[in-house]
Scaffold this active site. Structure first.
Site, PDB file in Angstrom:
ATOM      1  N   ARG A 159      -4.485   7.270   3.959  1.00 18.38           N
ATOM      2  CA  ARG A 159      -3.112   6.943   3.577  1.00 18.38           C
ATOM      3  C   ARG A 159      -2.614   7.788   2.395  1.00 18.38           C
ATOM      4  O   ARG A 159      -1.445   7.716   2.043  1.00 18.38           O
ATOM      5  CB  ARG A 159      -2.942   5.447   3.364  1.00 18.38           C
ATOM      6  CG  ARG A 159      -3.440   4.857   2.105  1.00 18.38           C
ATOM      7  CD  ARG A 159      -3.141   3.346   2.056  1.00 18.38           C
ATOM      8  NE  ARG A 159      -3.274   2.897   0.682  1.00 18.38           N
ATOM      9  CZ  ARG A 159      -3.456   1.664   0.311  1.00 18.38           C
ATOM     10  NH1 ARG A 159      -3.526   0.715   1.218  1.00 18.38           N
ATOM     11  NH2 ARG A 159      -3.558   1.356  -0.963  1.00 18.38           N
ATOM     12  N   ASN A 215       7.144  -5.482   5.802  1.00 20.39           N
ATOM     13  CA  ASN A 215       7.868  -6.682   6.244  1.00 20.39           C
ATOM     14  C   ASN A 215       7.958  -7.778   5.177  1.00 20.39           C
ATOM     15  O   ASN A 215       8.942  -8.512   5.126  1.00 20.39           O
ATOM     16  CB  ASN A 215       7.290  -7.222   7.564  1.00 20.39           C
ATOM     17  CG  ASN A 215       5.787  -7.172   7.600  1.00 20.39           C
ATOM     18  OD1 ASN A 215       5.137  -7.202   6.564  1.00 20.39           O
ATOM     19  ND2 ASN A 215       5.227  -7.090   8.787  1.00 20.39           N
ATOM     20  N   ASP A 266       0.666   1.344   8.466  1.00 24.92           N
ATOM     21  CA  ASP A 266       0.318   0.475   9.599  1.00 24.92           C
ATOM     22  C   ASP A 266       1.327   0.596  10.745  1.00 24.92           C
ATOM     23  O   ASP A 266       1.025   0.198  11.870  1.00 24.92           O
ATOM     24  CB  ASP A 266       0.249  -0.991   9.140  1.00 24.92           C
ATOM     25  CG  ASP A 266      -0.849  -1.210   8.111  1.00 24.92           C
ATOM     26  OD1 ASP A 266      -1.721  -0.332   7.980  1.00 24.92           O
ATOM     27  OD2 ASP A 266      -0.824  -2.251   7.438  1.00 24.92           O
ATOM     28  N   TYR A 293      -8.796   4.902   1.917  1.00 28.66           N
ATOM     29  CA  TYR A 293      -7.606   5.440   1.249  1.00 28.66           C
ATOM     30  C   TYR A 293      -7.376   6.926   1.547  1.00 28.66           C
ATOM     31  O   TYR A 293      -6.270   7.425   1.344  1.00 28.66           O
ATOM     32  CB  TYR A 293      -7.713   5.257  -0.276  1.00 28.66           C
ATOM     33  CG  TYR A 293      -7.444   3.844  -0.748  1.00 28.66           C
ATOM     34  CD1 TYR A 293      -7.112   2.838   0.146  1.00 28.66           C
ATOM     35  CD2 TYR A 293      -7.514   3.519  -2.095  1.00 28.66           C
ATOM     36  CE1 TYR A 293      -6.872   1.546  -0.276  1.00 28.66           C
ATOM     37  CE2 TYR A 293      -7.268   2.223  -2.537  1.00 28.66           C
ATOM     38  CZ  TYR A 293      -6.953   1.240  -1.624  1.00 28.66           C
ATOM     39  OH  TYR A 293      -6.700  -0.029  -2.053  1.00 28.66           O
ATOM     40  N   GLY A 341       0.828  -1.204   0.000  1.00 24.79           N
ATOM     41  CA  GLY A 341       0.000   0.000   0.000  1.00 24.79           C
ATOM     42  C   GLY A 341       0.862   1.253   0.000  1.00 24.79           C
ATOM     43  O   GLY A 341       1.831   1.337   0.745  1.00 24.79           O
TER      44      GLY A 341
HETATM   45  O1  F6P Z   1      -0.830  -0.622   3.409  1.00 30.54           O
HETATM   46  C1  F6P Z   1      -1.483  -0.990   4.546  1.00 30.54           C
HETATM   47  C2  F6P Z   1      -2.951  -0.902   4.369  1.00 30.54           C
HETATM   48  O2  F6P Z   1      -3.300   0.424   4.144  1.00 30.54           O
HETATM   49  C3  F6P Z   1      -3.734  -1.503   5.533  1.00 30.54           C
HETATM   50  O3  F6P Z   1      -3.885  -0.652   6.592  1.00 30.54           O
HETATM   51  C4  F6P Z   1      -5.026  -1.879   4.855  1.00 30.54           C
HETATM   52  O4  F6P Z   1      -5.682  -2.906   5.529  1.00 30.54           O
HETATM   53  C5  F6P Z   1      -4.553  -2.331   3.537  1.00 30.54           C
HETATM   54  O5  F6P Z   1      -3.375  -1.625   3.253  1.00 30.54           O
HETATM   55  C6  F6P Z   1      -5.492  -2.160   2.378  1.00 30.54           C
HETATM   56  O6  F6P Z   1      -4.892  -2.755   1.302  1.00 30.54           O
HETATM   57  P1  F6P Z   1      -5.436  -2.794  -0.163  1.00 30.54           P
HETATM   58  O7  F6P Z   1      -5.284  -1.413  -0.712  1.00 30.54           O
HETATM   59  O8  F6P Z   1      -4.570  -3.768  -0.888  1.00 30.54           O
HETATM   60  O9  F6P Z   1      -6.852  -3.261  -0.085  1.00 30.54           O
END
Ligand code: F6P
Length: 417
Positions: free
Chosen positions: A297, A111, A141, A294, A13
């Site tokens: 983030r 990780n 995260d 989203y 992500g």
């Molecule tokens: O990158 C981490 C994260 O933002 C998590 O907090 C969340 O559960 C996940 O990615 C969502 O992922 P995706 O965009 O692949 O559905």
């Protein structure tokens, strides 16, 4: 590292500041006259030989990259199997690296990516191919071991804490005749770092968030409803922050207990509407809920200045480690003091981070299990500190850059997965 090109790839992500790391990588490599190739869509681009030559980007574009959210070269969720199970992808990667004179690999991820970079460094050694693999941390995260925090987290944390404080003022204004309970859902998978950061929105039991639900604690519906009811009676309204990873006594995610996405697949996310439904049905009060998803983030407009500094620093350090031949390490953030906040970047063995998950420490959770402690506040405060807004244009919109992303010519047969 041996003389040649550096390959940079983004993984998992993306965050509000992962492109700042990319910008720092390119800037630092240029100052050493080293060319940076970027993999399109993360490791998949390396396997497919879809590489981008970043030397076509102007210095101004690279500067603008540092304030542009998203992942400029594309990222992916793609886990390589262990080499004992399937060696072919690793051999393919070495073939691609050889074809493009790549001797340094910077993998910007979490990780899983640390694990992939570590495996790749071992296979390259077996092949006798000179390759320096360096991990570069990122994840909202904040669940990477060793590093004090992960670039991307602090900006998402700031978005979370600020949004909860602002929304709480809205709820407070309307509570007498309208909404009594507001539920905010925070990302973070199995770790409660982002949910905990919401605690920075207020102080004391009467200020929002009144209840935080951590994934590290088992959810108890009866206890939850009793607490919500008591807070509404005392304060007039209740703001709940729930981590997407909250689980019930049966160990299953709450969001999986009946929530499905538009394809009909159970998906992590959806705790807030689930809780809102319970509160509405059992307590009979008006509820609003939100899943910022989203938004949290990608929120570059409210990025933390500390986060931006970290993101730039890990990129710069990763280039230095690669050029110095420091193989199989990650550039991690080391906190040396809380106040005044001091930190530095240091190399840590990838093996200490690969496939491990750092949960929210127990001493960050208040005794009643639903708030944060003074120790947590000392940890979060410097991370949230400082504003680093992007430049805005005359139309009132942020000025984000779109790179040329000019592809490198392919030399090898197509990759068959
Ligand atoms: O990158 C981490 C994260 O933002 C998590 O907090 C969340 O559960 C996940 O990615 C969502 O992922 P995706 O965009 O692949 O559905």
């Amino acid at each position: 590292m041996a003389r040649g090109n550096l390959l940079y790839a983004q993984s998992g992500g993306v965050t509000a500041v992962i492109n700042a790391t990319a910008a720092a990588v390119i800037h630092a490599a240029r100052s050493h006259h080293v060319k940076v190739l970027a993999a399109r869509n993360g490791i998949l681009g390396a396997l497919r030989e879809e590489l981008i030559d970043t030397s076509h980007e102007s210095a101004a574009s690279i500067r603008a990259l540092a304030h542009t959210p998203g992942g400029a070269f594309g990222s992916c969720r793609y886990k390589l199997k262990a080499p004992e199970v399937d060696r072919a992808p690793y051999e393919r990667l070495i073939a691609v690296f050889r074809a493009h004179d790549i001797h340094g690999f910077l993998y910007n991820g979490g990780n899983d990516s640390a694990d992939t970079a570590l495996k790749l460094s071992k296979i390259a050694a077996e092949f006798g191919y000179p390759l320096t693999c360096v991990g570069v941390p990122k994840t909202v995260d904040n669940d990477l071991e060793v590093t004090d925090c992960c670039p991307g987290f602090a900006s998402a944390a700031k978005y979370t804490a600020v949004s909860v404080r602002e929304a709480a003022l809205d709820v407070a204004a309307m509570a007498d005749t309208s909404t009594k309970v507001f539920v905010y859902e925070a990302m973070g998978r199995h770790a409660g770092w982002l949910a905990a950061a919401a605690g920075m929105a207020g102080h004391g039991p009467d200020q929002a968030p009144h209840l935080i639900l951590f994934p590290e604690r088992v959810f108890d519906e009866t206890d939850f409803l009793a607490r919500v009811q008591a807070i509404v009676a005392r304060v007039g309204y209740c703001v709940v922050v729930a981590s997407e990873g909250v689980r019930g006594p049966d160990g299953r995610f709450l969001a999986e207990a009946g929530t499905v996405d538009s394809f009909g697949h159970a998906q992590l996310g959806g705790v807030a509407p689930h809780l809102a439904q319970i509160v509405k049905e059992k307590l009979g009060v008006k509820v609003h809920w939100t899943v910022p998803d989203y938004l949290q983030r990608s929120a570059r407009h409210i990025a933390s200045a500390t986060d931006l500094k970290h993101a730039l620093a890990v990129g710069r350090a990763a280039v230095n480690y690669a050029l110095a031949g420091r193989n199989a390490v990650m550039a991690v953030i080391v906190r040396t003091a809380d106040s005044p906040y001091r930190w530095k970047i240091a190399p840590a063995p990838l093996a200490d981070l690969a496939n491990r998950e750092k949960k929210l420490p127990a001493h960050f959770v208040r005794e009643d299990g639903h708030g944060i402690t003074a120790a947590a506040r000392r940890y979060f405060a410097p991370l949230l500190r400082g504003q680093a807004p992007p430049p805005y244009g005359r139309d009132g919109m942020p000025r984000y850059v779109a790179l040329k992303n000019r592809p490198v010519g392919k030399c090898l047969p197509a990759w068959q997965a």
